[in-house]
Design a protein around this motif. Structure first.
Motif, PDB file in Angstrom:
ATOM      1  N   GLU A   1       0.718  -1.162  -0.011  1.00  0.00           N
ATOM      2  CA  GLU A   1       0.013   0.124  -0.043  1.00  0.00           C
ATOM      3  C   GLU A   1       0.839   1.070  -0.190  1.00  0.00           C
ATOM      4  O   GLU A   1       0.709   2.217  -0.773  1.00  0.00           O
ATOM      5  CB  GLU A   1      -0.861   0.023   1.183  1.00  0.00           C
ATOM      6  CG  GLU A   1      -1.954  -1.081   1.294  1.00  0.00           C
ATOM      7  CD  GLU A   1      -2.924  -1.266   2.369  1.00  0.00           C
ATOM      8  OE1 GLU A   1      -2.501  -0.385   3.464  1.00  0.00           O
ATOM      9  OE2 GLU A   1      -3.808  -1.854   2.621  1.00  0.00           O
ATOM     10  N   SER A   2       2.120   1.244   0.787  1.00  0.00           N
ATOM     11  CA  SER A   2       2.709   2.502   0.784  1.00  0.00           C
ATOM     12  C   SER A   2       3.495   2.960  -0.294  1.00  0.00           C
ATOM     13  O   SER A   2       3.552   3.775  -0.854  1.00  0.00           O
ATOM     14  CB  SER A   2       3.970   2.294   1.893  1.00  0.00           C
ATOM     15  OG  SER A   2       3.315   2.043   3.269  1.00  0.00           O
TER      16      SER A   2
ATOM     17  N   ASP B   1       1.223   3.995  -2.970  1.00  0.00           N
ATOM     18  CA  ASP B   1       0.749   5.713  -2.663  1.00  0.00           C
ATOM     19  C   ASP B   1       2.103   6.320  -3.173  1.00  0.00           C
ATOM     20  O   ASP B   1       1.918   7.537  -4.201  1.00  0.00           O
ATOM     21  CB  ASP B   1       0.482   5.834  -1.420  1.00  0.00           C
ATOM     22  CG  ASP B   1       0.591   7.201  -1.025  1.00  0.00           C
ATOM     23  OD1 ASP B   1      -0.699   7.883  -1.422  1.00  0.00           O
ATOM     24  OD2 ASP B   1       1.172   7.819  -0.435  1.00  0.00           O
ATOM     25  N   SER B   2       3.160   6.096  -2.707  1.00  0.00           N
ATOM     26  CA  SER B   2       4.467   6.980  -2.815  1.00  0.00           C
ATOM     27  C   SER B   2       4.853   6.981  -4.391  1.00  0.00           C
ATOM     28  O   SER B   2       5.227   8.096  -4.840  1.00  0.00           O
ATOM     29  CB  SER B   2       5.400   6.419  -2.094  1.00  0.00           C
ATOM     30  OG  SER B   2       5.980   5.251  -2.360  1.00  0.00           O
TER      31      SER B   2
ATOM     32  N   ALA C   1       2.805   6.343  -6.666  1.00  0.00           N
ATOM     33  CA  ALA C   1       1.813   7.249  -7.931  1.00  0.00           C
ATOM     34  C   ALA C   1       1.775   8.638  -7.641  1.00  0.00           C
ATOM     35  O   ALA C   1       1.741   9.340  -8.700  1.00  0.00           O
ATOM     36  CB  ALA C   1       0.585   6.400  -7.286  1.00  0.00           C
ATOM     37  N   ARG C   2       2.405   8.943  -6.605  1.00  0.00           N
ATOM     38  CA  ARG C   2       2.712  10.573  -6.254  1.00  0.00           C
ATOM     39  C   ARG C   2       3.579  11.004  -6.860  1.00  0.00           C
ATOM     40  O   ARG C   2       3.508  12.428  -7.249  1.00  0.00           O
ATOM     41  CB  ARG C   2       2.419  10.774  -4.700  1.00  0.00           C
ATOM     42  CG  ARG C   2       1.060  10.594  -4.171  1.00  0.00           C
ATOM     43  CD  ARG C   2       1.251  11.185  -2.698  1.00  0.00           C
ATOM     44  NE  ARG C   2       2.041  10.301  -1.798  1.00  0.00           N
ATOM     45  CZ  ARG C   2       3.019  10.613  -1.120  1.00  0.00           C
ATOM     46  NH1 ARG C   2       3.303  11.933  -1.008  1.00  0.00           N
ATOM     47  NH2 ARG C   2       3.603  10.102  -0.140  1.00  0.00           N
TER      48      ARG C   2
ATOM     49  N   ALA D   1       6.303   7.388   1.947  1.00  0.00           N
ATOM     50  CA  ALA D   1       5.062   6.958   1.851  1.00  0.00           C
ATOM     51  C   ALA D   1       4.008   7.301   3.144  1.00  0.00           C
ATOM     52  O   ALA D   1       4.865   7.288   4.139  1.00  0.00           O
ATOM     53  CB  ALA D   1       5.113   5.456   1.732  1.00  0.00           C
ATOM     54  N   GLU D   2       3.043   7.792   2.925  1.00  0.00           N
ATOM     55  CA  GLU D   2       2.048   8.163   3.994  1.00  0.00           C
ATOM     56  C   GLU D   2       1.324   6.807   4.163  1.00  0.00           C
ATOM     57  O   GLU D   2       0.478   6.432   3.712  1.00  0.00           O
ATOM     58  CB  GLU D   2       1.127   9.280   3.658  1.00  0.00           C
ATOM     59  CG  GLU D   2       1.853  10.418   3.375  1.00  0.00           C
ATOM     60  CD  GLU D   2       0.979  11.526   3.021  1.00  0.00           C
ATOM     61  OE1 GLU D   2      -0.122  11.310   2.737  1.00  0.00           O
ATOM     62  OE2 GLU D   2       1.387  12.788   2.862  1.00  0.00           O
ATOM     63  N   GLN D   3       1.695   6.264   5.417  1.00  0.00           N
ATOM     64  CA  GLN D   3       1.164   4.713   5.561  1.00  0.00           C
ATOM     65  C   GLN D   3      -0.112   4.859   6.216  1.00  0.00           C
ATOM     66  O   GLN D   3      -0.751   5.493   7.247  1.00  0.00           O
ATOM     67  CB  GLN D   3       1.911   4.020   6.721  1.00  0.00           C
ATOM     68  CG  GLN D   3       1.487   2.619   7.166  1.00  0.00           C
ATOM     69  CD  GLN D   3       1.037   1.834   5.935  1.00  0.00           C
ATOM     70  OE1 GLN D   3       2.125   1.625   5.120  1.00  0.00           O
ATOM     71  NE2 GLN D   3       0.230   1.059   5.918  1.00  0.00           N
ATOM     72  N   PRO D   4      -1.157   4.388   5.317  1.00  0.00           N
ATOM     73  CA  PRO D   4      -2.875   4.527   5.934  1.00  0.00           C
ATOM     74  C   PRO D   4      -2.858   3.543   6.906  1.00  0.00           C
ATOM     75  O   PRO D   4      -2.502   2.532   6.987  1.00  0.00           O
ATOM     76  CB  PRO D   4      -3.577   4.075   4.702  1.00  0.00           C
ATOM     77  CG  PRO D   4      -2.696   3.279   3.718  1.00  0.00           C
ATOM     78  CD  PRO D   4      -1.076   3.919   4.075  1.00  0.00           C
TER      79      PRO D   4
END
Length: 228
Positions: free
Chosen positions: A62-63, A66-67, A69-70, A213-216
């Protein structure tokens, strides 16, 4: 800052210090953003039956999605999507089968663990083929003091076996960091914003435009997943 080249490069390797040195220096030299996941988010949870294998893989997946993709242009991925899957599979392989005799209650979890990691290998390969332009794999030196056991060499073998199956170019490198960086820059014809030697010496300077990464917060634990 000048526009950075559009190259999506995954960097793998058993030793975190080697990956960090290569990815940060290459990012400084080229201006390509470095993406990574925090080490704290990947610490195995020894209190859960799947806390050292399935859960770190899910958090990292997940992390990294996210990172990466940004980073809408090119990026240099420290570890890449391959890293945590291989590490978890090594922990699974090194687990003693005698645990099954001592504690039969873990058997369903170990079966799920094996099935999950096998299926996740396919997910990792598809993502790598679609999301990376190339992979740089850093081989450990057998006489390196950081290689304390066979795990680093097993990591090396699993990654290389996986790279053979991918549809993207890969480079397996060893030896000095500066030599590796020079070869990578030449191989991909990367315009340098500063000399590689200068980028290597700037140890206190962060890589440009990092995307940690912003860990959800997880909504389902791996143990709950195994019971579904």
């Amino acid at each position: 800052m000048k526009d950075s080249p559009v190259l999506r490069l995954a960097v793998t390797g058993a030793l975190p210090a080697d990956r960090y040195a290569v990815t940060t220096a290459l990012s400084r030299a080229t201006g390509i953003p470095r993406v990574a996941v925090s080490a704290e988010s990947l610490v195995p949870n020894a209190g859960r039956r799947l806390g050292d294998t399935v859960e770190p893989v899910l958090r990292a997946f997940e992390s990294r999605l996210d990172s990466e993709a940004r980073a809408t242009g090119g990026f240099i991925s420290d570890g890449s999507i391959l890293q945590e899957w291989v590490a978890a599979d090594i922990r699974r392989r090194n687990r003693s089968r005698r645990e099954w005799l001592w504690n039969p209650g873990v058997i369903p979890f170990r079966i799920f663990e094996s099935s999950f990691l096998t299926a996740h290998a396919g997910t990792v390969a598809r993502y790598a083929n679609n999301s990376y332009d190339a992979v740089l794999h850093l081989r450990p030196e057998p006489d390196d003091d950081a290689v304390q056991d066979d795990s680093a060499l097993l990591f090396d073998r699993i990654v290389i076996d996986t790279l053979y199956t991918l549809r993207i170019p890969y480079l397996v490198a060893g030896g000095g960091v500066e030599k590796t960086l020079t070869y990578v820059a030449d191989m991909f014809r990367l315009p340098l914003q500063r000399p590689i030697a200068e980028a290597l010496s700037a140890t206190d300077e962060p890589a440009p435009d990092e995307f940690p990464a912003e860990q959800p917060a997880p909504t389902t634990t791996a143990e709950e997943l195994a019971n579904t």
